[in-house]
Design a protein around this motif. Structure first.
Motif, PDB file in Angstrom:
ATOM      1  N   ILE A  74      21.795  22.631 107.146  1.00 42.03           N
ATOM      2  CA  ILE A  74      20.904  22.812 105.990  1.00 42.03           C
ATOM      3  C   ILE A  74      19.475  22.727 106.497  1.00 42.03           C
ATOM      4  O   ILE A  74      19.067  21.698 107.050  1.00 42.03           O
ATOM      5  CB  ILE A  74      21.164  21.725 104.924  1.00 42.03           C
ATOM      6  CG1 ILE A  74      22.625  21.794 104.446  1.00 42.03           C
ATOM      7  CG2 ILE A  74      20.199  21.869 103.761  1.00 42.03           C
ATOM      8  CD1 ILE A  74      23.023  20.653 103.514  1.00 42.03           C
ATOM      9  N   VAL A  75      18.735  23.793 106.328  1.00 41.55           N
ATOM     10  CA  VAL A  75      17.353  23.819 106.824  1.00 41.55           C
ATOM     11  C   VAL A  75      16.426  23.464 105.671  1.00 41.55           C
ATOM     12  O   VAL A  75      16.275  24.231 104.728  1.00 41.55           O
ATOM     13  CB  VAL A  75      16.998  25.194 107.437  1.00 41.55           C
ATOM     14  CG1 VAL A  75      15.553  25.202 107.930  1.00 41.55           C
ATOM     15  CG2 VAL A  75      17.970  25.527 108.561  1.00 41.55           C
ATOM     16  N   GLY A  76      15.837  22.277 105.743  1.00 39.04           N
ATOM     17  CA  GLY A  76      14.906  21.810 104.722  1.00 39.04           C
ATOM     18  C   GLY A  76      15.483  20.624 103.967  1.00 39.04           C
ATOM     19  O   GLY A  76      16.563  20.711 103.375  1.00 39.04           O
ATOM     20  N   GLY A  77      14.770  19.521 104.018  1.00 36.36           N
ATOM     21  CA  GLY A  77      15.225  18.298 103.343  1.00 36.36           C
ATOM     22  C   GLY A  77      14.489  18.049 102.044  1.00 36.36           C
ATOM     23  O   GLY A  77      14.172  16.902 101.722  1.00 36.36           O
ATOM     24  N   PRO A  96       7.670  15.408 109.859  1.00 33.07           N
ATOM     25  CA  PRO A  96       8.009  14.281 110.726  1.00 33.07           C
ATOM     26  C   PRO A  96       8.437  13.030 109.963  1.00 33.07           C
ATOM     27  O   PRO A  96       9.148  12.201 110.500  1.00 33.07           O
ATOM     28  CB  PRO A  96       6.713  14.021 111.512  1.00 33.07           C
ATOM     29  CG  PRO A  96       5.626  14.674 110.732  1.00 33.07           C
ATOM     30  CD  PRO A  96       6.256  15.786 109.947  1.00 33.07           C
ATOM     31  N   GLU A  97       7.998  12.890 108.703  1.00 30.65           N
ATOM     32  CA  GLU A  97       8.414  11.724 107.914  1.00 30.65           C
ATOM     33  C   GLU A  97       8.437  12.072 106.431  1.00 30.65           C
ATOM     34  O   GLU A  97       7.749  12.993 105.995  1.00 30.65           O
ATOM     35  CB  GLU A  97       7.477  10.531 108.146  1.00 30.65           C
ATOM     36  CG  GLU A  97       6.058  10.800 107.726  1.00 30.65           C
ATOM     37  CD  GLU A  97       5.172   9.569 107.823  1.00 30.65           C
ATOM     38  OE1 GLU A  97       5.605   8.476 107.421  1.00 30.65           O
ATOM     39  OE2 GLU A  97       4.030   9.719 108.287  1.00 30.65           O
ATOM     40  N   VAL A  98       9.243  11.309 105.703  1.00 26.51           N
ATOM     41  CA  VAL A  98       9.292  11.463 104.246  1.00 26.51           C
ATOM     42  C   VAL A  98       8.301  10.479 103.673  1.00 26.51           C
ATOM     43  O   VAL A  98       8.359   9.286 103.972  1.00 26.51           O
ATOM     44  CB  VAL A  98      10.704  11.140 103.709  1.00 26.51           C
ATOM     45  CG1 VAL A  98      10.746  11.224 102.185  1.00 26.51           C
ATOM     46  CG2 VAL A  98      11.725  12.090 104.323  1.00 26.51           C
ATOM     47  N   LYS A  99       7.352  10.969 102.905  1.00 21.67           N
ATOM     48  CA  LYS A  99       6.403  10.021 102.311  1.00 21.67           C
ATOM     49  C   LYS A  99       6.094  10.388 100.868  1.00 21.67           C
ATOM     50  O   LYS A  99       6.207  11.546 100.471  1.00 21.67           O
ATOM     51  CB  LYS A  99       5.135   9.913 103.145  1.00 21.67           C
ATOM     52  CG  LYS A  99       4.416  11.194 103.392  1.00 21.67           C
ATOM     53  CD  LYS A  99       3.215  10.945 104.283  1.00 21.67           C
ATOM     54  CE  LYS A  99       2.515  12.254 104.593  1.00 21.67           C
ATOM     55  NZ  LYS A  99       1.474  12.138 105.559  1.00 21.67           N
ATOM     56  N   GLU A 100       5.703   9.361 100.133  1.00 20.12           N
ATOM     57  CA  GLU A 100       5.383   9.532  98.726  1.00 20.12           C
ATOM     58  C   GLU A 100       4.096  10.310  98.586  1.00 20.12           C
ATOM     59  O   GLU A 100       3.133  10.058  99.313  1.00 20.12           O
ATOM     60  CB  GLU A 100       5.189   8.139  98.122  1.00 20.12           C
ATOM     61  CG  GLU A 100       5.834   7.978  96.774  1.00 20.12           C
ATOM     62  CD  GLU A 100       5.755   6.545  96.305  1.00 20.12           C
ATOM     63  OE1 GLU A 100       4.732   6.193  95.711  1.00 20.12           O
ATOM     64  OE2 GLU A 100       6.721   5.789  96.560  1.00 20.12           O
ATOM     65  N   LEU A 101       4.073  11.258  97.647  1.00 19.91           N
ATOM     66  CA  LEU A 101       2.851  12.020  97.426  1.00 19.91           C
ATOM     67  C   LEU A 101       2.030  11.444  96.280  1.00 19.91           C
ATOM     68  O   LEU A 101       0.898  11.842  96.059  1.00 19.91           O
ATOM     69  CB  LEU A 101       3.192  13.489  97.119  1.00 19.91           C
ATOM     70  CG  LEU A 101       3.833  14.278  98.254  1.00 19.91           C
ATOM     71  CD1 LEU A 101       4.185  15.685  97.792  1.00 19.91           C
ATOM     72  CD2 LEU A 101       2.897  14.346  99.459  1.00 19.91           C
ATOM     73  N   GLY A 102       2.645  10.526  95.549  1.00 22.03           N
ATOM     74  CA  GLY A 102       1.918   9.922  94.435  1.00 22.03           C
ATOM     75  C   GLY A 102       1.848  10.814  93.220  1.00 22.03           C
ATOM     76  O   GLY A 102       0.972  10.641  92.376  1.00 22.03           O
ATOM     77  N   VAL A 103       2.749  11.776  93.126  1.00 29.77           N
ATOM     78  CA  VAL A 103       2.773  12.654  91.952  1.00 29.77           C
ATOM     79  C   VAL A 103       4.087  12.443  91.209  1.00 29.77           C
ATOM     80  O   VAL A 103       5.060  11.973  91.781  1.00 29.77           O
ATOM     81  CB  VAL A 103       2.621  14.138  92.334  1.00 29.77           C
ATOM     82  CG1 VAL A 103       1.272  14.400  92.974  1.00 29.77           C
ATOM     83  CG2 VAL A 103       3.743  14.587  93.260  1.00 29.77           C
ATOM     84  N   GLY A 104       4.096  12.805  89.961  1.00 29.86           N
ATOM     85  CA  GLY A 104       5.322  12.699  89.176  1.00 29.86           C
ATOM     86  C   GLY A 104       6.054  14.021  89.159  1.00 29.86           C
ATOM     87  O   GLY A 104       5.502  15.057  89.531  1.00 29.86           O
TER      88      GLY A 104
END
Ligand SMILES: Cc1cc2nc3c(=O)[nH]c(=O)nc-3n(C[C@H](O)[C@H](O)[C@H](O)COP(=O)(O)OP(=O)(O)OC[C@H]3O[C@@H](n4cnc5c(N)ncnc54)[C@H](O)[C@@H]3O)c2cc1C
Length: 81
Positions: free
Chosen positions: A5-8, A33-41
């Motif tokens: 699966i390409v894309g997480g 490189p990392e999963v991080k919160e964007l601060g959006v709903g």
């Protein structure tokens, strides 16, 4: 069989969970490189909630999210439109 699966993003991860539920192995390849919160709903519409609930995610999502509230519009004098 190992499905690549390409894309997480939400689609890739939902697919991985779906395959897992069906006993199929998958590997998710993610460029970020990392999963991080964007601060959006994000608004989860009923059809999206149905699919995520089928993956067993209803309870954690309901705990994290804000449930549907009665909405609508009112005129300046306060009449419901
Ligand atoms: C500002 C904004 C607000 C939104 N608000 C809502 C909302 O409220 N409700 C809603 O339902 N939808 C909303 N959307 C739409 C929603 O975000 C998308 O429909 C959804 O994220 C798409 O999911 P996806 O997994 O297909 O793609 P993405 O979330 O884009 O994930 C794709 C992933 O693939 C990775 N990738 C790309 N190319 C490669 C590669 N070659 N190799 C490895 N990894 C790769 C990317 O890094 C990314 O992580 C919004 C979109 C935006 C931009």
């Amino acid at each position: 069989m190992d499905v690549a699966i390409v894309g997480g993003g939400i689609v890739g991860l939902s697919l991985a969970l779906n395959l897992h539920k069906r006993g199929l192995k998958s590997t998710v390849y993610e460029a970020a490189p990392e999963v991080k919160e964007l601060g959006v709903g994000i608004t989860l519409l009923p059809h999206a909630m149905r699919e995520l609930a089928a993956l067993g995610l209803r309870e954690p999502l309901e705990q994290l999210g804000i449930g549907r509230r009665p909405g609508g519009c009112e005129s300046r004098p306060g009449d419901r439109m």
